[in-house]
Design an enzyme around this catalytic site. Structure first.
Site, PDB file in Angstrom:
ATOM      1  N   ASP A  94      22.291  44.872  27.454  1.00  0.00           N
ATOM      2  CA  ASP A  94      21.471  46.087  27.555  1.00  0.00           C
ATOM      3  C   ASP A  94      20.645  46.158  28.838  1.00  0.00           C
ATOM      4  O   ASP A  94      19.648  46.868  28.901  1.00  0.00           O
ATOM      5  CB  ASP A  94      20.545  46.187  26.340  1.00  0.00           C
ATOM      6  CG  ASP A  94      19.503  45.072  26.306  1.00  0.00           C
ATOM      7  OD1 ASP A  94      19.706  44.043  26.975  1.00  0.00           O
ATOM      8  OD2 ASP A  94      18.491  45.234  25.591  1.00  0.00           O
ATOM      9  N   GLU A  95      21.055  45.447  29.867  1.00  0.00           N
ATOM     10  CA  GLU A  95      20.230  45.407  31.081  1.00  0.00           C
ATOM     11  C   GLU A  95      21.113  45.129  32.287  1.00  0.00           C
ATOM     12  O   GLU A  95      22.076  44.357  32.202  1.00  0.00           O
ATOM     13  CB  GLU A  95      19.176  44.309  30.935  1.00  0.00           C
ATOM     14  CG  GLU A  95      18.164  44.249  32.047  1.00  0.00           C
ATOM     15  CD  GLU A  95      17.081  43.216  31.776  1.00  0.00           C
ATOM     16  OE1 GLU A  95      16.026  43.293  32.421  1.00  0.00           O
ATOM     17  OE2 GLU A  95      17.295  42.329  30.923  1.00  0.00           O
TER      18      GLU A  95
END
Length: 391
Positions: A94-95
């Site tokens: 998620d990054e």
């Protein structure tokens, strides 16, 4: 991404918006995978035991994780990133870091690019995202954390130190509890304190390598570029038991399961390991690791399992209850890069592994497995360990 797992779940459970919510398994030893900002207001955090989270927030709603959904959402977000720049470095599911220097003529200044990326993510996935803009990766990451939830924070190059220096020293990437205590003992509490501390004093506190890295980051210097490919340094898996497990047969079975998954990932990455390591956490939370460097690198399941089993047996703790057990392959090299030997005891097992891999690729992960691994897994609490990580 903001509270990524929770945000994905709320797409299907909109009635839970505004309610303290977390993604976790409903078991005694499960930990929180992701918490909504409403839950965070009560002190609930990722990696916190569920029991503690419920103490802090009795009204907490738990959602059982479905990792296939999160991986699909991650792929959708990463595709959007690549529409704005080819220089995308994923950090996790998620990054990611994006280098947009070459995209300014197409899409406008960085702040406009950030606005457009967030708008595209929201429109096409329904998910919120926060963006940090800065001239270095370290400051961009810190800015993204302070932009949450659902915001943008731009740190202009000339204001880098103004942004960094008031922050607590724990904000620096890589400052954990032990390092923070060593710094606090020298009255170093803020990033500004760290930046002003003489290097020789820092070396005595945290060692030469860490002193130089921390001093550079505290002064806003970070020469790392965005890399679009990631080289795995190690590959492994670990599992936590629902009840402390003393049974040697169960523990050896789980070592086989972990070795099998580790070997499969090695072969998928076309890599071999020179070193095999195990991790064991006893019921009193004491954690030990043991490793062995091999005479030749391997990705053979049986070899990895045998080494792991021997390392575990050498601990000499028969009957001692185990809380967590793990297997890891380290010192990775490209498969076949060390040259062929006249004879290797792995040769026969490699043929077995190749056949098994072909069957699994055609019929799925359960297409072919060891008979010992057919035993029901009611004694392992963390099903995340059964999920296949992204390559």
């Amino acid at each position: 991404m903001d509270s990524f797992f929770v945000s994905v779940e709320l797409l299907d459970r909109p009635e839970l918006r505004g309610v303290p919510t977390a993604v976790a398994h409903e078991t005694g030893r499960s930990v929180i995978s992701s918490a909504s900002y409403e839950a965070r207001a009560f002190g609930v955090r990722s990696a916190m035991p569920v029991a503690r989270a419920r103490q802090l927030c009795p009204s907490l709603v738990l959602i059982t994780p479905e990792f296939s959904k999160y991986r699909e959402a991650s792929r959708a977000v990463m595709r959007i990133f690549h529409e704005f720049t080819p220089l995308v470095e994923p950090l996790s599911i998620d990054e990611a870091f994006l280098d947009v220097a070459g995209s300014i003529k197409l899409f406008g200044p960085p702040a406009e690019i950030a606005r457009r990326i967030r708008a595209e993510i929201r429109q096409r996935t329904g998910l919120p995202a926060s963006v940090g803009l800065a001239s270095t990766k370290h400051v961009a990451k810190l800015a993204s954390q302070r932009a949450k939830p659902d915001g943008v924070l731009e740190v202009a190059p000339e204001r880098t130190l103004e942004f960094l220096h008031p922050l607590p020293v724990e904000a620096i990437w890589g400052v954990g509890g032990q390092t923070a205590r060593a710094l606090h003992a020298r009255a170093i509490h803020s990033v500004g304190d760290l930046a002003r501390e003489p290097l020789e004093s820092l070396r005595r506190a945290v060692g030469t390598a860490s002193a130089h890295r921390l001093h550079e980051l505290a002064n806003g210097r970070d020469a790392r570029e965005v890399h679009t490919s990631r080289v795995e340094k190690s590959i492994g898996h670990e599992e936590t038991f629902a009840v402390d497990e003393p049974d040697r047969a169960v523990l050896e079975r789980e070592l086989l399961r972990l070795a099998t998954r580790t070997a499969e990932r090695l072969r998928a990455h076309e890599a071999e390991a020179r070193t095999i390591a195990i991790k064991v956490r006893w019921s009193n939370f004491e954690t030990v690791t043991r490793s062995r460097t091999l005479s030749e690198a391997t990705n053979a399941t049986v070899r990895i399992y045998r080494v792991a089993r021997e390392l575990f047996a050498a601990l000499g703790a028969a009957g001692r209850p185990v809380r967590l057990i793990g297997v890891r392959a380290e010192q990775l090299v490209p498969a076949g890069s060390e040259g062929a030997t006249l004879w290797s005891e792995d040769d026969g097992w490699r043929a077995v592994d190749r056949a098994a891999d072909r069957v699994r690729s055609r019929f799925g992960a359960t297409g072919l497995t060891s008979a010992r691994l057919l035993t029901p897994r009611t004694d392992v609490v963390d099903p995340r360990s059964l999920e296949t990580p992204e390559a």
